[in-house]
Structure formats: C-alpha cells, structure tokens
Design an enzyme around this catalytic site. Structure first.
Site, PDB file in Angstrom:
ATOM      1  N   CYS A   1       0.925  -1.362  -0.161  1.00  0.00           N
ATOM      2  CA  CYS A   1      -0.001   0.045   0.001  1.00  0.00           C
ATOM      3  C   CYS A   1       0.742   1.054   0.029  1.00  0.00           C
ATOM      4  O   CYS A   1       1.884   1.407   0.503  1.00  0.00           O
ATOM      5  CB  CYS A   1      -1.122   0.308   1.314  1.00  0.00           C
ATOM      6  SG  CYS A   1      -1.699  -1.646   1.634  1.00  0.00           S
ATOM      7  N   ASP A   2       0.288   2.332  -0.466  1.00  0.00           N
ATOM      8  CA  ASP A   2       1.040   3.610  -0.394  1.00  0.00           C
ATOM      9  C   ASP A   2      -0.126   4.719  -0.738  1.00  0.00           C
ATOM     10  O   ASP A   2      -1.039   4.716  -1.497  1.00  0.00           O
ATOM     11  CB  ASP A   2       2.078   3.789  -1.588  1.00  0.00           C
ATOM     12  CG  ASP A   2       2.900   4.902  -1.504  1.00  0.00           C
ATOM     13  OD1 ASP A   2       3.873   5.055  -0.689  1.00  0.00           O
ATOM     14  OD2 ASP A   2       2.588   5.930  -2.016  1.00  0.00           O
ATOM     15  N   THR A   3       0.014   5.728   0.142  1.00  0.00           N
ATOM     16  CA  THR A   3      -1.215   6.779   0.210  1.00  0.00           C
ATOM     17  C   THR A   3      -0.404   8.179  -0.118  1.00  0.00           C
ATOM     18  O   THR A   3       0.577   8.344   0.576  1.00  0.00           O
ATOM     19  CB  THR A   3      -1.788   6.829   1.541  1.00  0.00           C
ATOM     20  OG1 THR A   3      -2.714   5.448   1.657  1.00  0.00           O
ATOM     21  CG2 THR A   3      -2.959   7.838   1.482  1.00  0.00           C
TER      22      THR A   3
ATOM     23  N   GLY B   1      -2.949   3.735  -3.350  1.00  0.00           N
ATOM     24  CA  GLY B   1      -2.669   2.606  -4.272  1.00  0.00           C
ATOM     25  C   GLY B   1      -2.489   1.419  -3.468  1.00  0.00           C
ATOM     26  O   GLY B   1      -1.727   1.256  -2.510  1.00  0.00           O
TER      27      GLY B   1
END
Length: 208
Positions: free
Chosen positions: A67-69, A104
């Site tokens: 995950c990445d924000t 993502g």
C-alpha cells in the site's frame, strides 16, 4: 493462507484486521523512486507494487499486500512533513481547498499481481493561523501523508469528503476485501509472468 501486510502503518494494520484475524507485518526496503513520466495520480499504485513485489520475493505462496497513500493538490504530492515548517506549509496549502487522497494497493500471490487505486476527495475549512499553529506543535502531522490525520484532531479541519473515509485513514478496506476475493478466485495453477509498471527514468518522490 499466509498473509503479509507490507506496511508499518498502525492504521493499516488496524484496518486490515477487519478482513483478516491473522497476518504478519513486513516492511519493504525499496527506494521510493517513480518514473519521471508517471502521472502523480499513479505514483501510489506504482510504489505499492514495488513494495509488494519486494516483500514477496521467496514467498510465492504468501499473499502480500502492498500500500501507499498520497495527498494530491494542485498537481503536487504531499507526503509526510519533515519539519514543523513543512507541516505548516502543507496546512496553509490545504486550507479552504479540496484535495485528493489516493491510496494505491497491490496484491502479490503465486507469481501474479493485481493493483488498483482508490481516490477520495477531501475539503478543508479555511484555517486560521491559530488552527495551524496549535496543530503543527502536536505529534500528529508527522507520520501522515499530507500532514494530517482525519481520524484524530485533523477531523476538526474537514468540511466534507466524497468517497471512502477509510481510504483517507490509509486503506480502502471495503474495496480491498472485494479485490482480494476476486484476485484469489482465479486459477493459479499456471503462474503468469510478472509485469512491472514501466517508465523511462526514475525520480525520487516529491517530498514537498
């Protein structure tokens, strides 16, 4: 099934526990570089794939969730503030405006991957200088993309949101559950070749 969350975020850990009772945490050691020609809206998904792929090496039978924000406003990515002045500048930029929070997510299992992005629009009230100063002296802004936490005192700045609240916290858990179910429903008996997002050259993430 063995499951790994490729993130050290306590908020993502809490949210993933809504889907799975048991999973492990393992943080990737990648350098967060993205292709120069990659649109800012795709950067979180690209990095989520790099993180998941990195952690999945040697763990073919493990479901790895990367995950990445990012907070995106006026074509810029706001990551975690590095200083009080950085956090203050972020609050001033977000004040009275609508920005997008993009998370993502990438799933790796048995040599295959699936990725997607979730977007939530967040509108801030206009902030006074006192609002900003009283916030940036707390510890809250400094481990969060965009320099605020919607689940804590940052909620006092929010005029409204359009989309998934939990996406702003760090993980679009309702959509993730359905994406995982669909991903695992396929036939893994014939592993497919892994395809990575491509770009001409790489650049560090915008650390503004």
């Amino acid at each position: 099934m063995d499951i790994i969350l490729a993130s050290a975020s306590p908020r993502r850990k809490m949210l993933l526990s809504m889907i799975y009772d048991e999973f492990r945490i393992m943080v990737s050691d990648i350098r967060e570089l993205v292709p120069r020609d990659l649109a800012v809206e795709k950067c979180p998904e690209y990095l989520a794939c790099l993180k998941a792929e990195n952690v999945s090496r040697g763990r073919e039978k493990t479901l790895v969730i990367g995950c990445d924000t990012s907070v995106v406003i006026e074509g810029k990515i706001l990551n975690k503030p590095r200083s009080t002045s950085d956090a203050r500048a972020m609050m001033q930029l977000l004040s009275g405006k609508t920005h997008r929070v993009i998370t993502g997510c990438c799933l790796y299992y048995m040599g295959r991957f699936h990725s997607f992005s979730e977007v939530t629009e967040v509108e801030f009230y206009p902030l006074t200088e006192q609002d900003i100063e009283s916030y940036v002296v707390t510890t809250e802004p400094y481990d969060k993309a965009g320099g605020y936490g919607i689940q804590n005192k940052g909620a006092l700045f929010i005029k409204g949101i359009k989309g998934d609240y939990y996406n702003v916290v760090g993980l679009p858990v309702a959509r993730l559950k359905r994406e995982i179910e669909s991903f695992l429903d396929q036939d893994f008996s014939a592993p497919a070749a892994i395809e990575q997002p491509k770009g001409k050259t790489s650049r560090p993430r915008n650390k503004k």
